[in-house]
Enzyme design. Structure first.
Site, PDB file in Angstrom:
ATOM      1  N   PHE B 113       0.840  -1.188   0.000  1.00 26.91           N
ATOM      2  CA  PHE B 113       0.000   0.000   0.000  1.00 26.91           C
ATOM      3  C   PHE B 113       0.878   1.242   0.000  1.00 26.91           C
ATOM      4  CE2 PHE B 113      -4.540   1.121   0.907  1.00 26.91           C
ATOM      5  CZ  PHE B 113      -5.090   0.091   0.190  1.00 26.91           C
ATOM      6  N   GLN B 229      -8.145  14.971   2.775  1.00 23.64           N
ATOM      7  CA  GLN B 229      -7.426  14.095   1.849  1.00 23.64           C
ATOM      8  C   GLN B 229      -8.156  13.993   0.510  1.00 23.64           C
ATOM      9  OE1 GLN B 229      -6.794   9.581   2.492  1.00 23.64           O
ATOM     10  NE2 GLN B 229      -4.781  10.519   2.600  1.00 23.64           N
ATOM     11  N   HIS B 231      -8.136  11.746  -2.598  1.00 21.92           N
ATOM     12  CA  HIS B 231      -7.652  10.420  -2.990  1.00 21.92           C
ATOM     13  C   HIS B 231      -7.233  10.481  -4.447  1.00 21.92           C
ATOM     14  CE1 HIS B 231      -7.536   6.133  -3.810  1.00 21.92           C
ATOM     15  NE2 HIS B 231      -7.647   5.886  -2.529  1.00 21.92           N
ATOM     16  N   LEU B 241     -14.775   5.793  -5.652  1.00 22.60           N
ATOM     17  CA  LEU B 241     -13.413   5.424  -5.298  1.00 22.60           C
ATOM     18  C   LEU B 241     -12.931   4.212  -6.091  1.00 22.60           C
ATOM     19  CD1 LEU B 241     -11.029   5.744  -3.252  1.00 22.60           C
ATOM     20  CD2 LEU B 241     -12.200   4.072  -1.837  1.00 22.60           C
ATOM     21  N   GLU B 244      -6.830   2.128  -3.608  1.00 20.10           N
ATOM     22  CA  GLU B 244      -5.384   2.189  -3.699  1.00 20.10           C
ATOM     23  C   GLU B 244      -4.800   0.787  -3.870  1.00 20.10           C
ATOM     24  OE1 GLU B 244      -3.461   5.091  -1.189  1.00 20.10           O
ATOM     25  OE2 GLU B 244      -2.080   3.572  -0.457  1.00 20.10           O
ATOM     26  N   ARG B 275      -0.587   9.584  -0.437  1.00 15.41           N
ATOM     27  CA  ARG B 275      -1.709  10.032  -1.251  1.00 15.41           C
ATOM     28  C   ARG B 275      -1.619  11.511  -1.611  1.00 15.41           C
ATOM     29  NH1 ARG B 275      -6.717   6.727   1.608  1.00 15.41           N
ATOM     30  NH2 ARG B 275      -6.186   4.731   0.642  1.00 15.41           N
ATOM     31  N   HIS B 340     -11.920  12.676  -0.176  1.00 15.38           N
ATOM     32  CA  HIS B 340     -12.039  11.309   0.313  1.00 15.38           C
ATOM     33  C   HIS B 340     -12.130  11.195   1.828  1.00 15.38           C
ATOM     34  CE1 HIS B 340     -11.598   7.012   0.403  1.00 15.38           C
ATOM     35  NE2 HIS B 340     -10.430   7.044   0.990  1.00 15.38           N
ATOM     36  N   ARG B 375      -3.205  11.055   5.745  1.00 15.55           N
ATOM     37  CA  ARG B 375      -3.378   9.697   6.240  1.00 15.55           C
ATOM     38  C   ARG B 375      -2.839   8.694   5.233  1.00 15.55           C
ATOM     39  NH1 ARG B 375      -6.953   5.852   5.093  1.00 15.55           N
ATOM     40  NH2 ARG B 375      -8.535   7.133   4.077  1.00 15.55           N
TER      41      ARG B 375
END
Lengths: 371, 562
Positions: B113, B229, B231, B241, B244, B275, B340, B375
C-alpha cells in the site's frame, strides 16, 4: 440527455390512503442510475419521496427496490437498462416500487427488521470458533477463505428476499440471504459447529429443503453472491459430507430425483414420490409412508393434471427420450462421478463466467461432443 | 427513557468496536445510528488494514511510515500506540471471524500500500471494510443482551449538565418521528466524516459531519480541520473510489502523453507514494495540460494479471463496468483526485477523550491525531478499531466513577420546537439540495489539492452566506414517518459548521504541509507551523482559532521524499 418517466409507488402511512403511483419527468443521461433519477426528483421536485440510500455505488445495500417489476439496487441499475426491461420496456417508463415479501413503511422503504434481519438472526449469524483459539491466526487454506468471501460479499440489501418465490408461499422459509449467511459459517473451516448448523437447517421444515430452485435470487443479487447456489451447497455438504438424513425427506427426495434422471433422462413423476418416501427403488411404492404421502398429495396431483402441468400417461409411464439423448445424459453422470472430488462453482475462485482462454474453451467443446 | 453507562453515536467500525469493548468491560451499552449499522460508510473501505504482524516487520517501521506520511503533524505518542496495538487487533478480528486473505501456507497474507516501507496491509479481496463491518455486526447480534441497538435513530443534539459535561443526547426515531432523551454517563461520538461538504466526493450521502458539528456546538475543540485528503484515484463523473489496492497490486498511472509521470515526482515509490504526493502530481499534470481532455489521468490496471484482478479487485472491476463502462482488466480507466477523507475532527487524547467531560470521539469524526497532514492508505480502518476500542474501554471505566445523570424530559420540548420550526418554515427559500450543491462545488473548487488566500476567502464568504440561507431552506415533507427532509435540513447545518472550520483552518495555516498545499506559501515551515490548529466556539457562538502542540517522541521532522 434523455427524458424518462419515473413512476414511483408512493405510500404515506399517515394519510390513511392506499398506495398510489406518482409520475415524474426526469432528464438524465441514459447511463445514470435509477437512484440518481429518484434523488433528482427528491432534490428538485418533491423532497417527501422516501427511499433509503447512502453510498450510491452498490456497496452499502440501502436502496433495494423493484424496478419495472424486477428486484435490485436503484444505484446499480442504469436508466437505459431499466427502461428497456420488465413490465414497461418502452425505453422511457420506469416504475419503481418497494421490495416484496416485506411490509412497506413509507414509499420505497420497507421494514427489513421484520423479515430480513429476523431470518439472518435465525441462522446463528456469528462464528462459533474452534477451540482452542490459536495464539496467532487460524491456519486455513487460501481457497476456503476465497470461497466464503463470496457469501461475505453479501451487502444485506434484501433484493433476493424481495422476490423469493418460496418465501411468498411460505413466509417462514429461512430464505436466500440467511441461507447464504449460513454458508459463510458452514464453509468457514474455523467454525466448530458445522454439523449442528446443517442439521438445524435441514431438519427445519422451513429450512434449506424449502427452496424450489427457481433461480430468482441468483438473478436478483447485485453482488454475485448466488444465494441459491449457497443453498444447494449447504444441501450437498449436509447430505454428502455429514450424511444428514432429515425428517423433511429432503435428502431422500434429492437422491430419488437424481436416480430417476439418470434412469430416464427426464423426471418420472409417478416414481418420484414413492421413491422419496419409501426408498430409492422400484419397491418404494409399497412402503406405507409412500402410500400416506400419495394420499396427502392427491389434491395437488389432481390440480396439476387439471391444469395440464402433467399428463396422466406421461406421469405413470415416464417420458421417453431418444436413446442417444439418454446416453448423453448418463454420460454427464459418469463424467461427474468419475471425478475424485466434488467441484463447486464459485466465481471468486474460478474467475469469470466468460473465461475466454482459447485453449480451455476448445478442450471443453471437444469433450462435450465426445460425450 | 433509556439510560446507559455508555452511549455510542454512530455504528460504523469505530462505534461497533467501542460498543463491544465497553460491553466487555462490563458497562451497559447502547449504540445509536441514523442508518442500519451495516449501511455505515466504513462498508466502503476497500483496500485493507495496516499492521506490523509479520516477524520481519516492526511497529516502529509502521509508526515511522505513518509519521512521515503525516508530514510530521501526527502526534507520535498516539501513532506509537496505534502501531503497537495493531497486530493484536488484527488477530482479534481474525478470531472474531473476519475472512482475511490467506497466503499459500494458509497464514494471513498482505498486499502493498501507499507510503509504506513494507507490505503490511491485511485484506479481504477489495471489500475489507465491508467484511470487518459485517463481522462486527455479527458480534453485536451475538451480544444483543449486552448492547442495545437503536437503528435508524437520528441524534439531534448532545445533552450537557450545568457544568458542561455531556450526559446523553436527544435522538429522533426516524421510523416514527418520536423524540427521546438518552441518558448516559459517557457518550462516544463515532459518526464518521464530512465528505458530503464537498462535491464530488467518495463519501456516502450520510457523511455529513454530524458528530463534528455536535461536538463543536457542545464546546469541544476541532483540530487539523484544514487537512482534507484528496484520494488519487476517483472517477471523474461521480467521485467513486478506485481503491489504492489497485496500485498496491501493480497498476500504473499515465498522463495523456503516455508518460508514467510519477517517475518525476516520486522516483522511489512511484505510484505508491503518499496520497497527498500522488494527488498533487496528478493535479499538476492536469493543470499543466498533460491530462486527458476530461481533466483526468489514466490508471492502468491491465498491468495486474487478469486472474489476480478478478479475485483481489473484484469490486472495482464491477465499479468500472457498472459506473464507467470500462473493463479495467483490458483497458485503462480515467481517474482524478477527489475528496475522500478528513484527517481533522474532534480533538481527543489517545483514549478518545475530548476536553469536554463525558464526551469521547473515535474514528473519522475524531482527531487524535494519528494522521496529521496526510493519512496513509489502510490506516483509517486501524484508527477506527484501535481508538474505538480504547474509547469504549475508557468510557466504561469512567462510567464506574460517575452517577447516572437524569435529564429533565422538558428538554424534549426544546428539541421538538426545533423540529417544528423546520417543519413550519415558509415556502420560497432555496432548496436544501441547491445550498448543498453550492457548498460542495465551492469547497471542491477552492479548498482542494491546491489552495490560495484568494480562493479560500471566496470559500469563506460563500459558506457564511449559505449559513444565512440554510435556516430558510424549503421543506416539502410535513410528516413524521421517515421524514428525510427534516433530517436533510439538520444535516445541512452540520455540514456548514464543519465546512466553516475547514476553510478557517486552511486560511490560518500559511504553509504547505501534507494535504494542505498553499500556492502562495509553497514550503513547509516547521519554525512557525509545526503545531495543530484548533477551532472552538467562543461564548458568542463564533469560531475561534487556537493552537495545540505536536507531540514528537522519536522522529524529528525531516525533508519528505518518496
Amino acid at each position: 440527455m434523455a427524458e424518462y418517466t419515473l413512476k414511483l409507488r408512493r405510500y404515506d402511512p399517515q394519510s390513511g390512503e392506499a398506495p398510489y403511483v406518482e409520475e415524474y419527468r426526469v432528464e438524465l443521461e441514459p447511463h445514470r442510475s435509477v437512484l440518481e433519477a429518484i434523488l433528482k426528483v427528491k432534490n428538485e421536485q418533491d423532497g417527501s419521496v422516501g427511499i433509503r440510500c447512502s453510498c450510491r455505488a452498490a456497496i452499502c445495500g440501502s436502496c433495494g427496490v423493484r424496478i419495472n417489476g424486477r428486484p435490485g439496487l436503484a444505484c446499480h441499475t442504469h436508466l437505459s437498462d431499466a427502461a428497456r426491461t420488465g413490465v414497461n420496456a418502452d425505453g422511457v417508463t420506469i416504475l419503481v416500487e418497494p421490495m416484496g415479501n416485506m411490509p412497506v413503511i413509507k414509499d420505497l422503504i420497507v421494514d427489513m427488521d421484520a423479515v430480513h434481519w429476523k431470518k439472518i438472526q435465525r441462522v446463528t449469524p456469528w462464528l462459533l470458533p474452534k477451540q482452542p483459539v490459536p495464539e496467532r491466526e487460524y491456519v486455513v487454506p487460501h481457497a476456503n477463505m476465497v470461497d466464503v468471501t463470496q457469501t461475505m460479499a453479501c451487502i444485506q440489501c434484501g433484493a433476493c428476499v424481495s422476490d423469493c418465490l418460496s418465501m411468498e408461499v411460505d413466509p417462514l422459509f429461512v430464505g436466500p440471504a440467511a441461507s447464504a449467511k449460513a454458508y459463510r459459517f458452514v464453509g468457514d473451516p474455523r467454525d466448530a459447529e458445522q454439523f449442528e448448523r446443517l442439521k438445524d437447517l435441514a431438519e427445519d421444515p422451513h429450512g434449506i429443503f424449502d427452496c424450489t430452485h427457481c433461480f430468482t435470487c441468483i438473478d436478483a443479487c447485485p453482488k454475485g453472491v448466488a444465494p441459491m447456489s449457497q443453498i444447494m451447497r449447504l444441501r450437498r455438504v449436509a447430505t454428502g459430507d455429514h450424511h444428514i438424513v432429515d425428517r423433511n425427506n429432503g435428502e431422500r427426495h434429492e437422491r430419488a430425483f437424481v436416480s430417476l434422471i439418470r434412469g430416464y433422462g427426464l423426471l418420472h413423476e409417478a416414481e418420484l414420490l414413492p421413491r422419496s418416501w419409501g426408498g430409492d427403488s422400484w419397491f418404494g411404492k409399497f412402503h406405507p409412508a409412500a402410500g400416506r404421502e400419495l394420499l396427502d398429495s392427491l389434491p395437488s396431483i389432481a390440480k396439476a393434471v387439471a391444469r395440464r402441468k402433467v399428463s396422466i400417461r406421461g406421469a405413470m409411464l415416464g417420458h421417453r427420450i431418444p436413446k442417444a439423448d439418454l446416453k448423453a445424459v448418463q454420460g454427464i453422470f459418469d463424467k461427474i462421478e468419475s471425478k475424485g472430488r466434488r467441484y463447486e462453482l464459485n466465481l471468486y475462485i474460478s474467475g469469470v463466467e466468460d473465461d475466454d482462454e482459447p485453449v480451455a474453451a476448445a478442450t471443453s467443446t471437444s469433450e462435450s461432443e465426445s460425450a | 427513557m433509556p439510560a446507559h453507562d455508555v452511549l455510542i453515536i454512530g455504528a460504523g467500525l469505530a462505534g461497533q468496536r467501542a460498543a463491544l469493548a465497553a460491553a466487555d468491560a462490563g458497562a451497559s451499552v447502547a449504540i445509536i445510528s441514523k442508518v442500519h449499522p451495516v449501511r455505515s460508510h466504513s462498508v466502503a473501505a476497500a483496500g485493507g488494514i495496516n499492521a506490523a504482524l509479520n516477524p520481519e516487520d516492526s511497529w516502529e517501521s509502521h509508526a515511522y511510515d505513518t509519521v512521515k506520511g503525516s508530514d510530521y503533524l501526527g502526534d507520535q505518542d498516539a501513532i506509537e500506540i496505534m502501531c503497537r496495538e495493531a497486530p493484536d487487533e488484527i488477530l482479534w478480528l481474525e478470531h472474531a471471524g473476519v475472512t482475511f486473505h490467506r497466503n499459500d501456507t494458509g497464514h494471513l497474507g498482505t498486499r502493498a500500500f501507499g507510503g509504506a516501507s513494507q507490505a503490511r496491509t491485511y485484506y479481504v479481496a477489495d471489500i475489507t471494510g465491508q467484511a470487518i463491518l459485517h463481522v462486527l455486526y455479527e458480534q453485536l447480534m451475538k451480544h444483543s443482551d449486552r448492547v442495545a441497538r437503536y437503528e435508524e435513530w437520528f441524534t439531534t443534539t448532545l445533552l450537557q449538565d450545568d457544568d458542561g459535561a455531556v450526559v446523553g443526547c436527544v435522538a429522533r426515531d426516524i421510523r416514527t418521528g418520536a423524540l427521546e432523551v438518552f441518558d448516559a454517563k459517557s457518550v462516544i461520538l463515532a459518526s464518521g466524516g464530512a465528505g458530503q461538504a464537498f462535491k464530488p466526493t467518495t463519501n456516502a450521502l450520510i457523511c455529513t459531519g454530524d458528530g463534528i458539528a455536535q461536538a463543536y456546538r457542545a464546546g469541544a475543540p476541532l483540530m487539523d480541520m484544514e487537512m482534507i485528503q484528496y484520494h488519487p484515484t476517483t472517477l471523474a463523473e461521480n467521485g467513486f473510489l478506485i481503491t489504492e489496492g489497485a496500485r498496491g497490486e501493480g497498476a500504473h498511472l499515465y498522463n495523456a502523453l503516455g508518460e508514467r509521470f510519477m517517475e518525476k515526482y516520486a522516483p522511489n515509490k512511484l505510484e505508491l507514494a503518499s496520497r497527498d504526493v500522488v494527488s498533487r502530481a496528478e493535479q499538476t499534470e492536469i493543470n499543466e495540460g498533460r491530462g486527458f481532455p476530461d481533466g483526468t489521468i489514466a490508471l492502468d490496471i491491465t498491468k495486474v494479471p487478469r486472474k489476480r484482478t478478478l479475485e483481489a479487485l473484484r469490486e472495482i472491476v464491477n465499479i468500472g463496468k457498472d459506473f464507467a463502462g470500462v473493463d479495467i482488466t483490458r483497458e485503462p480507466i480515467h481517474i482524478r483526485p477527489g475528496c475522500h477523507y478528513i484527517m481533522g475532527g474532534v480533538k481527543t487524547d489517545y483514549d478518545g477523550q475530548t476536553p469536554v467531560p463525558g464526551l469521547y470521539a473515535a474514528g473519522e469524526v475524531a482527531c487524535v491525531s494519528v494522521h496529521g497532514g496526510n493519512r496513509l492508505g489502510a490506516n483509517s480502518l486501524l484508527d477506527t478499531l484501535i481508538f474505538g476500542r480504547r474509547s469504549g474501554e475508557h468510557a466504561a471505566k469512567r462510567a464506574r466513577t460517575v452517577a447516572m445523570p437524569k435529564t429533565a424530559p422538558s428538554v424534549l420540548n426544546d428539541a421538538q420546537g426545533e423540529i417544528d420550526a423546520i417543519l413550519n418554515r415558509p415556502t420560497g427559500g432555496r432548496r436544501i439540495s441547491e445550498i448543498k450543491n453550492e457548498l460542495g462545488e465551492t469547497m471542491n473548487r477552492y479548498v482542494a489539492v491546491y489552495r490560495d488566500a484568494e480562493g479560500l476567502a471566496t470559500a469563506r464568504e460563500t459558506v457564511q452566506r449559505l449559513k444565512e440561507e440554510a435556516p430558510n431552506a424549503a421543506i416539502d415533507d410535513k410528516g413524521t414517518v421517515f421524514n428525510q427532509d427534516v433530517l436533510a435540513a439538520i444535516e445541512l447545518g452540520y455540514m456548514l459548521d464543519t465546512a466553516e472550520a475547514i476553510v478557517m483552518g486552511a486560511q490560518e495555516r500559511r504553509e504547505s504541509r501534507g494535504a494542505q498545499y498553499r500556492t502562495d506559501y509553497p514550503e513547509r515551515n516547521d519554525e512557525e507551523w509545526l503545531h495543530h490548529i484548533t477551532i472552538s466556539r467562543d461564548a458568542d457562538g463564533n469560531p475561534k482559532l487556537g493552537t495545540a502542540p505536536v507531540t514528537i517522541t522519536k522522529w524529528e521532522p525531516q525533508e519528505r521524499t518518496y
